[in-house]
Design an enzyme around this catalytic site. Structure first.
Site, short mmCIF file in Angstrom:
data_model
loop_
_atom_site.label_atom_id
_atom_site.label_comp_id
_atom_site.label_asym_id
_atom_site.label_seq_id
_atom_site.Cartn_x
_atom_site.Cartn_y
_atom_site.Cartn_z
N ASP A 210 0.83 -1.22 0.00
CA ASP A 210 0.00 0.00 0.00
C ASP A 210 0.86 1.27 0.00
O ASP A 210 1.63 1.50 0.92
CB ASP A 210 -0.88 -0.07 1.26
N SER A 382 -5.68 8.62 9.48
CA SER A 382 -5.71 7.88 8.22
C SER A 382 -5.69 6.38 8.49
O SER A 382 -5.22 5.91 9.53
CB SER A 382 -4.49 8.28 7.39
N HIS A 384 -4.05 4.40 6.45
CA HIS A 384 -2.93 3.89 5.66
C HIS A 384 -1.59 4.17 6.32
O HIS A 384 -1.39 5.21 6.95
CB HIS A 384 -2.95 4.52 4.27
ZN LIG Z 1 -8.11 1.19 -0.70
ZN LIG Z 2 -9.32 0.65 2.38
#
Ligand SMILES: [Zn+2]
Ligand SMILES: [Zn+2]
Length: 608
Positions: A210, A382, A384
């Site tokens: 990611d 977030s 991420h």
């Molecule tokens: Zn995503």
């Molecule tokens: Zn996601």
């Protein structure tokens, strides 16, 4: 600079059948945030990881959403052993209702993820019933020559997983969307570092990771931080009604709001269709534990002191028609905002939504309420990983090859630079674009193979064509210059036998079509002369008329409306009475009759 294939040309034609190579084929999610879909192929087996949608860009007029072009998969559907889902966000599952009926393959995902897919399938009213297979972290599934396993990761929706695939040519790990939250909500939803490290020990050939936050230094804050900020807000604004806008899918956020509301003796009013349906589903499946008496209807809330309620609603991205946006426009049926309200926008604008969010905040201030958003306080975290977390994952997995995924191109490049810093050699880092193919062979080498068909399919209620299609171009033209329809009645000799009828929509001529009538007539007559002289054949007459009108209007008015010539040809025996009688419609639709030069002002329409 790591390996990156530039240009969009296909490579040399691939051999009819390449044996014993492992192919990684991203069909979406690279160079963009959205429509994630990656295929992994070895001989006669393919598995697909995720199948998401993307929200349209501003210039995609009237488009509801965008899904990946899956032609490559449709042609090889007999090889596909399943679609494996990392989690239930739209950018990972949103394309399933449109894609799965065409592939007819089983789905694998965690319970919440599959429940959300089922909900979407019902929403789109497709009769197709997918085969749902629930999988949990720690389990493995045999899929052709592959063994697919699942590892729990922290993210902004429960049941998020990384997926690893044992292939004949080594282990491939796909991080899914992840962060390394050390104090996750519920205490057990954190990233399973031990299992990731065990894979690293086993030896990983390729990591796909990611890249969303690869421009952010440090660590992404824990979701728990947001809870603490909420508590402060509840404490500070004891005398106010609190309105919180968040992503409906962020069930951790919702459950924190519920817990704090209960502690501060406030009732919760849920508003926004998706907020209500996500929370209902999560409560039914046990992902949110809140007593039913915590919730009130808007009628009940009306009879309570405002500071005894908290409203949880949609609209954190400024989406038109969402709860918060309607409130900010004073168009919401249940809520009127004023100076006794405090609004918390518990999200960061997704790239592209900044203006919508900014407009919403401006309108909220106009309503007189106070607005708290990310600039002031930690009201959002977030989902991420930031750079330090991305490094930790790379360190645990220690992959031989690295491929950044889930990000705009700059995010992918920044992530690849980070891998380089971590000691992965340049030749082993691959920055792909959608449709590129990374090929790993049994000799332990990796290279780019011939590209495959990829792209975007635009969805406007029903499925439509390709991204480059003429549809958007036409919509753009119409939005800029409007459209001019011209009806011609011709006889066998290509002469006009009735007065031209002209009508327009969205064009400046809608207000004054008579002024440019001579120009249009001249242009049409020139086109007809061409046909009569044999320079243009009759079938090309519409395009010839378009060309001539465009030339003349462009020259005289610098205006380029879309032009629709409607041509009727009548034989010797036909009549054209209708056309002859009817004079030119005077832009009636605009409600503004054309003003003659010496007329002071138009007569009011209703007196006519
Ligand atoms: Zn995503
Ligand atoms: Zn996601």
């Amino acid at each position: 600079m790591p390996n990156a294939k530039r240009g969009r040309r296909s490579g040399a034609a691939a051999p009819e059948r390449t044996k014993h190579v492992l192919k990684i084929i991203p069909l979406g999610g690279l160079g963009e945030i959205g429509k994630n879909l990656t295929a992994i192929e070895y001989d006669d087996d393919i598995i697909v990881i995720d199948c998401g949608l993307k929200f349209p860009e501003e210039e995609m007029l009237g488009i509801d959403f965008v899904i990946p072009d899956v032609q490559y998969l449709i042609e090889k559907k007999h090889k596909i052993r399943g679609i494996f889902l990392t989690h239930g966000h739209e950018d990972h599952i949103g394309a399933i209702p449109l894609v799965i009926p065409r592939l007819d393959v089983p789905l694998y995902g965690a319970p919440l993820t599959l429940a959300l897919v089922e909900h979407r399938m019902l929403d789109t009213r497709t009769p197709y019933k997918p085969e749902y297979n629930i999988v949990l972290p720690g389990q493995t599934v045999r899929a052709g020559c592959f063994e697919v396993g699942f590892i729990r990761v922290a993210h902004s929706i429960p049941d998020s997983m990384a997926i690893y695939v044992r292939t004949p040519l080594g282990v491939v790990v796909h991080s899914g969307d992840f962060k390394l939250d050390m104090t996750p909500i519920g205490g057990t939803e954190g990233t399973d570092l031990a299992s990731l490290a065990a894979l690293g020990k086993e030896g990983v050939t390729l990591l796909l990771s990611d890249s969303t936050n690869s421009e952010r230094p440090g660590f992404t804050p824990s979701e728990a931080i947001v809870g603490r900020t909420f508590e402060d807000i509840f404490r500070r604004y004891k005398d106010r009604r609190i309105i919180i806008a968040a992503f409906a899918s962020n069930l951790y956020r919702a459950s924190q709001v519920f817990a704090i509301a209960a502690r501060f003796n406030r009732k919760v009013l849920l508003l926004g269709r998706s907020m209500v349906s996500y929370v209902e589903l999560a409560m039914k499946l046990g992902y949110i534990d809140a007593p039913p008496e915590l919730f009130v209807t808007s009628q009940e809330a009306d009879h309570m002191a405002p500071n005894r309620t908290v409203v949880l609603t949609t609209g954190s991205q400024g989406e038109p028609f969402s709860g918060l946006v309607l409130m900010s426009k004073a168009e919401h049926k249940q809520i009127r905002l004023g100076d006794r309200d405090i609004v918390v926008i518990s999200a960061t604008p997704i790239p592209g939504n900044e203006k919508l969010v900014s407009n919403t905040i401006n309108r909220l201030f106009v309503c007189g309420c106070d607005v708290i958003y990310e600039r002031d306080l930690a009201v959002h975290a977030s989902g991420h990983a930031s750079r330090e977390e991305q490094k930790i994952l790379l360190n645990l997995i220690k992959p031989k090859f690295f491929m950044p995924v889930h990000g705009e191109y700059r995010h992918l490049v920044r992530h690849s630079q980070l891998a380089l810093e971590m000691g992965i050699p340049t030749r082993n880092i691959f920055v792909l674009q959608n449709g590129d193919v990374l090929e790993l062979d049994s000799g332990g080498k990796a290279k780019f193979a011939a590209r495959v068909e990829s792209g975007s399919v635009l969805v406007d209620g029903v499925m439509l064509g390709e991204f480059e299609g003429s549809l958007l171009r036409e919509r753009k033209e119409l939005s800029e210059s409007g459209v001019l329809a011209i009806s011609l009645v011709l006889n066998d000799e290509n002469r006009l036998v009735a007065k031209l009828q002209i009508d327009s929509r969205g064009s400046i001529y809608g207000f004054d079509s008579e002024n440019m009538r001579p120009d249009v007539e001249t242009a049409v007559e020139r086109a007809l002369e061409g046909v009569r002289a044999g320079a243009v054949d009759r079938l090309s007459l519409p395009s010839e008329i378009r060309k001539k009108i465009r030339e003349i209007l462009g020259r005289n008015y610098r205006a380029y409306p879309g032009i629709i010539p409607l041509i009727s040809i009548i034989g010797a025996g036909d009549t054209v009475q209708a056309q002859e009688k009817e004079s030119v419609p005077k832009a009636k639709r605009t409600g503004r009759p054309r003003r003659a030069r010496n007329q002071k002002k138009p007569a009011p329409e209703r007196n006519q």
